[in-house]
Every structure is written in C-alpha cells, then in structure tokens.
Design an enzyme around this catalytic site. Structure first.
Site, PDB file in Angstrom:
ATOM      1  N   THR A  57       0.860  -1.180   0.000  1.00 17.66           N
ATOM      2  CA  THR A  57       0.000   0.000   0.000  1.00 17.66           C
ATOM      3  C   THR A  57       0.899   1.234   0.000  1.00 17.66           C
ATOM      4  O   THR A  57       2.020   1.195   0.491  1.00 17.66           O
ATOM      5  CB  THR A  57      -0.942   0.036   1.221  1.00 17.66           C
ATOM      6  OG1 THR A  57      -0.158   0.138   2.400  1.00 17.66           O
ATOM      7  CG2 THR A  57      -1.826  -1.201   1.271  1.00 17.66           C
ATOM      8  N   VAL A  59       0.953   4.232   1.610  1.00 14.26           N
ATOM      9  CA  VAL A  59       1.428   4.830   2.860  1.00 14.26           C
ATOM     10  C   VAL A  59       2.441   3.917   3.550  1.00 14.26           C
ATOM     11  O   VAL A  59       3.455   4.378   4.079  1.00 14.26           O
ATOM     12  CB  VAL A  59       0.251   5.181   3.797  1.00 14.26           C
ATOM     13  CG1 VAL A  59       0.747   5.725   5.129  1.00 14.26           C
ATOM     14  CG2 VAL A  59      -0.674   6.194   3.134  1.00 14.26           C
ATOM     15  N   CYS A  60       2.187   2.622   3.538  1.00 13.87           N
ATOM     16  CA  CYS A  60       3.128   1.672   4.150  1.00 13.87           C
ATOM     17  C   CYS A  60       4.470   1.719   3.422  1.00 13.87           C
ATOM     18  O   CYS A  60       5.533   1.771   4.057  1.00 13.87           O
ATOM     19  CB  CYS A  60       2.555   0.264   4.125  1.00 13.87           C
ATOM     20  SG  CYS A  60       0.984   0.091   5.004  1.00 13.87           S
ATOM     21  N   ALA A  61       4.434   1.694   2.115  1.00 16.25           N
ATOM     22  CA  ALA A  61       5.667   1.756   1.319  1.00 16.25           C
ATOM     23  C   ALA A  61       6.415   3.058   1.584  1.00 16.25           C
ATOM     24  O   ALA A  61       7.645   3.070   1.711  1.00 16.25           O
ATOM     25  CB  ALA A  61       5.337   1.626  -0.164  1.00 16.25           C
ATOM     26  N   SER A  63       6.396   4.829   4.329  1.00 17.81           N
ATOM     27  CA  SER A  63       7.023   4.800   5.660  1.00 17.81           C
ATOM     28  C   SER A  63       8.304   3.967   5.638  1.00 17.81           C
ATOM     29  O   SER A  63       9.290   4.329   6.287  1.00 17.81           O
ATOM     30  CB  SER A  63       6.053   4.286   6.726  1.00 17.81           C
ATOM     31  OG  SER A  63       5.813   2.901   6.619  1.00 17.81           O
TER      32      SER A  63
END
Length: 166
Positions: A57, A59-61, A63
């Site tokens: 996803t 946002v996860c990537a 971060s």
C-alpha cells in the site's frame, strides 16, 4: 482496546501499546529467508519498529522508504519493518526499491506479535492485519517512543519517532 480509523470508519485494535519506559515484549518474527528473528537479536542496537498493514500500500511503502533513508544518518540504529506480508513480498519490495538500512520481518506465521503488542486490528476492512505503529527502543529494548497512527491512511510522525535517537 484502542480505536483508530480507516476512511472515516472506526476500527478496534486488540489492546494497548506497551508504554514508554517499559521493556519491549519478546517477539519471534520471520526474516526473508524464513529464519526466526527475536528481540534479543537486536540487543545493543537502537531499534525503530515500523509496523504497518501491508507493504503493497502507498502509505506503508512510503514509511519504509522514509525510515530507511532517515535512519541511515543515525548511529547504531536498525529499522525493523514489520507486517503480516509474506517474507517474499517484503524482500521483493526491498530489492525493487533499493531499500537499505533495514530488516523486514513478518508476523504471518505465528500471528502473536500483533496481540502481544496490542496493535492487531480486530474488526473493519483490514481485520487481522497490524495497525500503523512506530515503536522506538534503546539498546536494551526499553521503549523510548510509541505512536499508533489514529488514521490508518496517514503516515507516522517521523520527526517525533526519531527525536529519542538524535
């Protein structure tokens, strides 16, 4: 139990994060080669635990990329990117994006990490995945900082997470 949101809808997490000043709970997570990593493996290093639902996803990537880049400027710091993604997907992402200065760990097999750390989502569209959390540890595994991002669609506060390590 804690409440977070996803697209405006409330999600309940399994419990509460461990608190600042406590010793981080023991964990056993899988590395990309399927060997087991434990908290003890990182003793003597300062640790940023970047925890999230899925590497696939945006946002996860983001971060993962941000913590990897920012931690490269700090001494004796390791970033642990923790999700329930398969270790192969985590490793693919790391190679495809030339990510360094971090280790990807998976909770897909035992599924205890999310419960032990009080951050597994127990309802909502992402039920069973890990919520977006940052936990920072000192060299002895003592918790210096925690943040459970209240809206799963938002990034963590990178500057606040890094402050105890500066």
């Amino acid at each position: 139990m804690s409440q977070i949101t996803h697209k405006g809808k409330s999600i309940t997490t399994y419990g509460h994060l461990p608190e600042k000043g406590e010793k981080a709970p023991h964990f056993e997570l899988l590395r990309s080669d399927l060997s087991v990593a434990t908290l003890q493996d990182f003793k003597g290093k300062r640790v940023i635990m970047n925890i999230f639902p899925s590497i696939d996803t945006f946002v996860c990537a983001t971060s993962v990329k941000n913590f990897s880049e920012r931690a490269s400027e700090l001494n004796n710091v390791v970033v642990l990117n923790i999700s329930r993604d398969l270790p192969f997907a985590q490793e693919r992402f790391k190679k495809d994006n030339e990510i360094a200065n971090c280790e990807n760990l998976s909770d897909f097999r035992e599924r205890n990490f999310g419960k032990d750390y009080g951050l597994e989502m127990i309802d909502g569209a992402w039920e069973g995945l890990l919520s977006r959390v940052v936990i920072v540890l000192d060299e002895n595994g003592k918790i210096l900082h925690t943040e459970q991002v209240k809206d799963i669609d938002k990034e963590p506060d990178y500057l606040e997470a890094l402050k105890p390590l500066l």
